[in-house]
Design a protein around this motif. Structure first.
Motif, PDB file in Angstrom:
ATOM      1  N   TYR A 316     -40.683 -32.240 -12.211  1.00  0.00           N
ATOM      2  CA  TYR A 316     -41.855 -32.600 -11.813  1.00  0.00           C
ATOM      3  C   TYR A 316     -41.273 -33.949 -13.123  1.00  0.00           C
ATOM      4  CZ  TYR A 316     -46.056 -35.733 -11.014  1.00  0.00           C
ATOM      5  OH  TYR A 316     -46.923 -36.734 -10.470  1.00  0.00           O
ATOM      6  N   TYR A 318     -43.356 -38.646 -12.802  1.00  0.00           N
ATOM      7  CA  TYR A 318     -43.707 -39.170 -12.762  1.00  0.00           C
ATOM      8  C   TYR A 318     -43.688 -40.746 -13.340  1.00  0.00           C
ATOM      9  CZ  TYR A 318     -48.564 -42.563 -12.426  1.00  0.00           C
ATOM     10  OH  TYR A 318     -49.203 -43.806 -11.987  1.00  0.00           O
ATOM     11  N   GLN A 330     -43.708 -40.465  -7.045  1.00  0.00           N
ATOM     12  CA  GLN A 330     -43.810 -38.746  -7.258  1.00  0.00           C
ATOM     13  C   GLN A 330     -42.888 -38.244  -7.533  1.00  0.00           C
ATOM     14  OE1 GLN A 330     -47.734 -37.582  -8.809  1.00  0.00           O
ATOM     15  NE2 GLN A 330     -48.384 -39.332  -7.121  1.00  0.00           N
TER      16      GLN A 330
END
Length: 380
Positions: A316, A318, A330
């Motif tokens: 992940y 950001y 994102q």
């Protein structure tokens, strides 16, 4: 006619059935390479303003595209201290990179258009060509010096679990940090000092041109620590990079430099689980898409389910917007890589991407959606 999703899978499927191996012509000379074919399909919601006032908004189709890069490397080592190396790359088509609405590339590989007129040098296909001298000290310590056409990503911003678009994550955000503005495939020199568990790397390059069409200098420094503990091997790096002042500011009137810095960690936790983390930031005197990056994830080794050579990657990221049109982005990505034989593997990949942009039209629909991919890789 749009390229067929399956056309790019045929060649690696054939190669995967062959007992391919690196060609060692002698103890000093070896040739190897990698071929990857990928099909990706995007399911996207996006309506963005086109250039020019009063123009209709651009829509983006749910479509499938493919790409197939192949790279060859040749290494000649007349002795342990000397190495001559060159790498060339070719590719068919550009995948989704040119038709997706997101700012980040769904596949970080060097595709067809990336390999022509590299850095404005009027040079095609030749990626690197360098000479390296390595001096060995006592206790396994070394000092290496390289000069030629180099790629900064070969020396800095490495990561055990998130650094290879051919065998790991595909999205560019999980391959290298964009905050470092890393220079590739141009003239430069690098020094690498290995001392015990520590590594110090410095490099400088001259890049033919940036997006503004200006020639500029790039430099990078990295301090790395490689501990081996009962928990497992790890790598901890601090990276600092910069350029000369040839990048336009947000108003397009002055030229500024780029400066980026950050940390990168990867650590094994036993035989099955590994984790990675990147945190980086750059100054925004020049026009930049993102101010900072935070990414992390896990690697699960296939030995946990009796498939020793397979692995799962989950990541992940950001990204905090800079001084352009992006407020934030994102990215989520997960893949399963299944090894077919000693030299070939197939990867099923899924990505979720979302860009939040500054509103320039009330009808605007920011890019939001999924990408599903299949990648076949053959190393020979």
């Amino acid at each position: 006619m749009k390229p067929s999703y399956f056309r790019f899978l045929a060649v690696p499927v054939f190669i995967a059935t062959l007992p391919a191996q690196a060609v060692d012509l002698s103890k000093q000379l070896s040739i190897n390479g990698i071929l990857a074919a990928t099909g990706q399909c995007q399911s996207v919601s996006a309506r963005l303003p086109s250039e020019g006032d009063g123009m209709p908004l651009d829509g983006f189709d749910n479509e499938c595209r493919g790409g197939m890069p192949i790279q060859f490397e040749i290494s000649y080592r007349p002795s342990d201290a000397h190495e001559f190396f060159a790498k060339v790359g070719f590719a068919a088509d550009n995948g989704l990179n040119q038709v997706s609405p997101w700012n980040l590339a769904p596949w970080a590989a060097d595709l067809e258009d990336d390999l022509e007129n590299i850095n404005g040098r009027n040079r095609d296909y030749l990626l690197t060509a360098w000479y390296k001298y390595t001096h060995a000290f006592g206790g396994g310590n070394t000092l290496g010096a390289s000069i030629g056409i180099i790629d900064s990503t070969d020396y800095i911003d490495g990561n055990q679990y998130a650094n290879d678009e051919f065998t790991q994550f595909m999205n560019e955000v999980f391959v290298n940090s964009g905050s470092y503005n890393l220079g590739s495939y141009d003239t430069g020199a690098a020094l690498e000092l290995g001392y015990g568990d520590w590594r110090l790397t410095g490099l400088g390059m001259n890049i033919g041109e940036n997006d503004d069409g200006s020639n500029y200098n790039f430099w990078g420094l990295e301090i790395g620590y490689h501990p081996e503990t009962a928990m497992g091997e790890g790598n901890y790096r601090f990276t600092l990079t910069g350029t000369s002042s040839e990048f336009l500011d947000p108003a397009g009137k002055k030229q500024e430099r780029l400066l980026g810095y950050g940390l990168s960690f990867d650590q094994a936790f036993g035989e099955v689980v590994g984790a990675f983390l990147r945190v980086s930031r750059q100054q925004d005197d020049a026009a930049v898409d993102y101010k900072s990056l935070y990414s992390g994830g896990f690697n699960l080794d296939g030995s946990g389910w009796n498939r020793d050579d397979d692995n799962i990657g989950i990541g992940y990221a950001y990204l905090d917007g800079g001084n352009q049109s992006i407020d934030q982005s994102q990215v989520f990505e997960a893949y399963y890589r299944a090894v077919l034989n000693e030299h070939a593997a197939i990867t099923a990949d899924v990505q979720y991407m979302k860009d939040e942009l500054l509103k320039t039209d009330p009808r605007q629909d920011d890019p939001d959606g999924w990408i599903f991919g299949l990648r076949l890789t053959a190393e020979f």
